[in-house]
Design an enzyme around this catalytic site. Structure first.
Site, mmCIF file in Angstrom:
data_model
loop_
_atom_site.group_PDB
_atom_site.id
_atom_site.type_symbol
_atom_site.label_atom_id
_atom_site.label_comp_id
_atom_site.label_asym_id
_atom_site.label_seq_id
_atom_site.Cartn_x
_atom_site.Cartn_y
_atom_site.Cartn_z
ATOM 1 N N TYR A 79 0.811 -1.214 0.000
ATOM 2 C CA TYR A 79 0.000 0.000 0.000
ATOM 3 C C TYR A 79 0.849 1.271 0.000
ATOM 4 C CZ TYR A 79 -4.546 -2.187 0.766
ATOM 5 O OH TYR A 79 -5.712 -2.891 0.618
ATOM 6 N N LYS A 119 3.523 -15.460 2.804
ATOM 7 C CA LYS A 119 3.769 -16.200 1.568
ATOM 8 C C LYS A 119 5.280 -16.455 1.525
ATOM 9 C CE LYS A 119 2.411 -17.970 -2.380
ATOM 10 N NZ LYS A 119 1.591 -19.192 -2.441
ATOM 11 N N ASP A 176 -2.459 -18.553 0.744
ATOM 12 C CA ASP A 176 -3.434 -19.266 -0.101
ATOM 13 C C ASP A 176 -4.141 -20.339 0.713
ATOM 14 O OD1 ASP A 176 -0.934 -20.483 0.020
ATOM 15 O OD2 ASP A 176 -0.910 -21.136 -2.071
ATOM 16 N N ASP A 220 -6.131 -7.224 3.999
ATOM 17 C CA ASP A 220 -7.260 -6.605 3.286
ATOM 18 C C ASP A 220 -8.140 -7.700 2.692
ATOM 19 O OD1 ASP A 220 -8.814 -4.601 1.973
ATOM 20 O OD2 ASP A 220 -7.732 -5.046 0.118
ATOM 21 N N ASP A 267 -11.986 -9.388 4.299
ATOM 22 C CA ASP A 267 -13.253 -9.405 3.556
ATOM 23 C C ASP A 267 -13.808 -10.822 3.517
ATOM 24 O OD1 ASP A 267 -13.302 -6.709 2.954
ATOM 25 O OD2 ASP A 267 -13.808 -7.031 0.841
HETATM 26 C C1 IPM Z 1 -10.329 -1.566 3.651
HETATM 27 C C2 IPM Z 1 -10.581 -0.995 2.277
HETATM 28 C C3 IPM Z 1 -9.430 -0.066 1.919
HETATM 29 C C4 IPM Z 1 -8.158 -0.870 1.948
HETATM 30 C C5 IPM Z 1 -9.602 0.670 0.578
HETATM 31 C C6 IPM Z 1 -10.897 1.451 0.565
HETATM 32 C C7 IPM Z 1 -8.420 1.535 0.253
HETATM 33 O O1 IPM Z 1 -10.719 -2.016 1.345
HETATM 34 O O2 IPM Z 1 -10.288 -0.768 4.614
HETATM 35 O O3 IPM Z 1 -10.197 -2.770 3.753
HETATM 36 O O4 IPM Z 1 -7.813 -1.529 0.960
HETATM 37 O O5 IPM Z 1 -7.488 -0.849 2.965
HETATM 38 MG MG MG Z 2 -10.696 -3.944 2.176
#
Ligand code: IPM
Ligand code: MG
Length: 360
Positions: free
Chosen positions: A146, A195, A227, A251, A255
């Site tokens: 990032y 990884k 993975d 990240d 999710d």
């Molecule tokens: C998160 C989001 C952010 C990230 C984006 C919006 C830049 O996906 O907070 O997980 O990738 O960190």
């Molecule tokens: Mg995210």
């Protein structure tokens, strides 16, 4: 006690869900004899519209002056919103990355657990869910891909792009220490995800995690390739306690973990540094498609406010109180549309906020 709380209402459903969290904080203030003063901070699309930038120095300074910041959500529809025609540095997300980096918020805590009452919303089969699951994703938030150098250039008529993934041992150590500290207060297990079969940065990650682990003989730990971790999250989520990982892996895995709970509208998060300051936000996005309709689930933001009381203000009793009120509302059969199931009563954003306040 008196605390200054920064409010980033943000974009999409952000303003309506933050409103509900403020409602809850107002009740907490009375009940626990605390004073919260609010500082409005512009970030993301709302800031672009007002100032042309996703986070101005003035708003960053406001955030710095607060004891903690509570955020709704930022960003818009990436294919239709004019914000995404701007150069990357001027888009909503750039403001979020800037506030994380500038405020040094290196430790991102993303709890993902199954609410008993919402078992039916979980997309996994019953035998996989077993006794349920409760994990904490600890994501490094200010390093790695990032924030590495990047560029897009042309070489011999061919376009190329490069992003760099760099980690210093100091950056790895501080997040690892945080992860082991938190595991100690939970089920005492750390799964460090990397990884290391391919990346140098992951081999360094592994080495530093092993050094840190020596100071926590009471906490068990293992390494897992990313993975495999992605696979294990849907195969046997109950095996995880604390998942410790770098920025990009975190990240993606966070999710996945939140989806596995079936209730992304319920999950909070905290971004912390070494002192008590933190930025608190729901794990979900700004859902522009349902903005302004009073149907968004405010619970993730309300639980983020609870995390703020716990981690930044040392108000554990009040935080337990909020968490309990949320549980009670679910037990009493109230649901927003995203978690609705048969036999329950469907309510909107504002009503959900009211129902939780009444239970405090
Ligand atoms: C998160 C989001 C952010 C990230 C984006 C919006 C830049 O996906 O907070 O997980 O990738 O960190
Ligand atoms: Mg995210």
């Amino acid at each position: 006690m008196e605390y200054k709380v920064g409010l980033i209402r943000g974009d999409g459903i952000g303003p309506e869900i933050v409103e509900q969290a403020v409602k809850i904080l107002d009740v907490v203030a009375k009940k626990y004899d605390a004073v919260f003063s609010y500082e409005e901070i512009l970030l993301g699309g709302a800031s672009i519209d007002a100032t042309g930038e996703p986070l101005t120095e003035e708003n960053l300074a406001k955030a710095r002056s607060c004891d903690a910041v509570l955020m709704g959500s930022i960003g818009g529809n990436t294919s239709t919103s004019p914000w995404y025609k701007l150069p990357p540095k001027l888009r909503p997300e750039a403001g979020l990355l800037k506030i994380r980096k500038e405020l040094g918020l290196f430790a991102n805590l993303r709890p993902a657990y199954l609410f008993d009452e919402l078992r039916k919303a979980c997309p996994l089969r019953d035998e996989i869910i077993g006794d349920g699951f409760d994990m904490m994703i600890m994501r490094e938030l200010t390093g790695g891909l990032y924030f590495g150098e990047r560029k897009t250039y042309e070489e011999n008529g061919i376009m190329k792009a490069v992003d760099t993934l760099t980690y210093g041992e100091d950056e790895i150590r501080r997040i690892a220490v945080r992860g082991f500290d938190i595991a100690r207060k939970r089920k005492k297990k750390v799964t460090s995800v990397d990884k290391a079969n391919v990346l140098d940065s992951s081999r360094l990650w592994r080495k530093v995690v092993e050094e840190v682990a020596k100071d926590y003989p009471d906490v068990s730990y293992e390494h897992m390739l990313v993975d495999n971790a992605a696979m294990q999250l849907v195969h046997d989520p109950g095996q995880f306690d604390v998942i410790l990982t770098e920025n990009m892996f975190g990240d993606i895995l966070s999710d996945e973990a939140s989806m596995v709970t079936g209730s992304i509208g319920m999950l909070s998060s905290a971004s912390l540094r070494e002192d008590t300051f933190g930025l608190y936000e729901p794990s979900h996005g700004s859902a522009p498609d349902i903005a302004g309709q009073d149907i968004a689930n405010p619970i993730a933001t309300i639980l983020s406010a609870s995390m703020m009381l716990r981690y930044s203000f040392n108000m554990d009793d009040a935080a337990d109180d909020i968490d309990g009120a949320v549980k009670k509302v679910l037990e009493d059969g109230y649901r927003t549309v995203d978690i609705m199931s048969e036999g329950m009563e469907q309510v909107g954003t504002t009503r959900m906020g009211d129902l939780i306040s009444e239970r405090l």
